[in-house]
Design a protein around this motif. Structure first.
Motif, short mmCIF file in Angstrom:
data_model
loop_
_atom_site.label_atom_id
_atom_site.label_comp_id
_atom_site.label_asym_id
_atom_site.label_seq_id
_atom_site.Cartn_x
_atom_site.Cartn_y
_atom_site.Cartn_z
N ASN A 189 -40.09 11.05 -70.96
CA ASN A 189 -39.95 10.27 -69.68
C ASN A 189 -39.41 8.90 -69.92
O ASN A 189 -39.65 8.10 -70.94
N GLY A 190 -38.50 8.24 -68.96
CA GLY A 190 -38.02 6.87 -69.04
C GLY A 190 -37.36 6.39 -67.78
O GLY A 190 -37.47 7.22 -66.92
N THR A 191 -36.60 5.37 -67.96
CA THR A 191 -36.11 4.70 -67.07
C THR A 191 -34.72 4.01 -67.46
O THR A 191 -34.49 3.80 -68.69
N ILE A 192 -33.47 4.15 -66.72
CA ILE A 192 -32.35 3.43 -67.06
C ILE A 192 -32.21 2.48 -65.73
O ILE A 192 -32.42 2.65 -64.52
N ASN B 231 -35.23 6.91 -62.49
CA ASN B 231 -36.40 7.29 -63.58
C ASN B 231 -36.34 8.87 -63.85
O ASN B 231 -35.63 9.76 -62.78
N PHE B 232 -36.19 9.04 -65.23
CA PHE B 232 -35.88 10.66 -65.58
C PHE B 232 -37.29 11.08 -66.37
O PHE B 232 -38.31 10.30 -66.76
N GLU B 233 -37.39 12.53 -66.04
CA GLU B 233 -38.46 13.26 -66.74
C GLU B 233 -38.13 14.31 -67.61
O GLU B 233 -37.16 14.90 -67.38
N ASN B 234 -38.87 14.48 -68.75
CA ASN B 234 -38.51 15.60 -69.68
C ASN B 234 -37.16 15.51 -70.18
O ASN B 234 -36.27 16.57 -70.13
N ALA B 235 -36.66 14.35 -70.74
CA ALA B 235 -35.31 14.39 -71.33
C ALA B 235 -35.39 14.24 -72.55
O ALA B 235 -36.32 13.95 -73.23
N TRP B 236 -34.04 14.76 -73.12
CA TRP B 236 -33.99 14.98 -74.51
C TRP B 236 -32.60 14.62 -74.89
O TRP B 236 -31.61 14.87 -73.89
N VAL C 177 -35.07 10.65 -60.45
CA VAL C 177 -35.55 9.98 -59.34
C VAL C 177 -34.82 8.59 -59.12
O VAL C 177 -35.01 7.57 -59.93
N TYR C 178 -33.99 8.45 -58.14
CA TYR C 178 -33.56 6.87 -57.80
C TYR C 178 -34.54 6.19 -56.98
O TYR C 178 -35.25 6.52 -56.23
N GLU C 179 -34.62 5.10 -57.76
CA GLU C 179 -35.67 4.04 -56.93
C GLU C 179 -34.84 2.90 -56.44
O GLU C 179 -34.12 2.14 -56.98
#
Length: 168
Positions: free
Chosen positions: A104-107, A120-125, A157-159
């Protein structure tokens, strides 16, 4: 979220600061992994399921039902990054350890140190890492190494961080 029309923006006191010269900070599992100058992709699309209906009268119609949501790959370009960290992450996926590779992470899109947008992104590779982008710095004989990274995510997910000022 609808984009503001120019007249609406003027009515609420929008000043029109341009969001050029922004950088994109990649945080993976809470750790800054790279800072990039370009971002592409990340499209979010809801699939469409067509359902044909025939009424007892013989009339027919087609209903459109929301299907699965998909997310296009995200490519961060022209960046300075922890190359070893990104390489190890890519190799983890390449060797088939996809359970551990999903992270998981964030840009964050930042201008002058202030975060303007966040995804925010989840389960990325990672699917691609480009590391040999050397370019001569204008007016000098020195070169700059830049990395590019493409990742896929199961969820983006856009914040919303407040009023966005795109146009001048």
């Amino acid at each position: 979220m609808a984009l503001l029309q120019r007249d609406q923006a003027r009515d609420i006191g929008w000043h029109g600061e341009k969001l050029l010269d922004c950088d994109f900070h990649l945080m993976v599992e809470g750790k800054l992994t790279g800072v990039f100058l370009g971002l592409q992709g990340g499209d979010i699309e809801v699939g469409v399921i067509k359902h044909d209906i025939v009424f007892p009268t013989g009339a027919s119609t087609t209903l459109f039902i929301p299907g699965a949501t998909s997310f296009s790959p995200i490519t961060l370009t022209r960046g300075f990054a922890n190359y070893i960290e990104l390489y190890n992450w890519l190799m983890q996926a390449s060797y088939g350890d996809i359970i551990q590779a999903r992270r998981n992470g964030t840009i964050e899109m930042r201008k002058s140190g202030e975060t303007k947008l966040r995804w925010n992104f989840e389960n990325a590779w990672p699917t691609k890492l480009t590391s040999f982008g050397y370019r001569l710095k204008e007016g000098t004989k020195s070169s700059i190494a830049r990395a590019s990274l493409t990742i896929v995510a199961e969820s983006i997910v856009y914040e919303y961080l407040g009023l966005l000022e795109f146009m001048g």
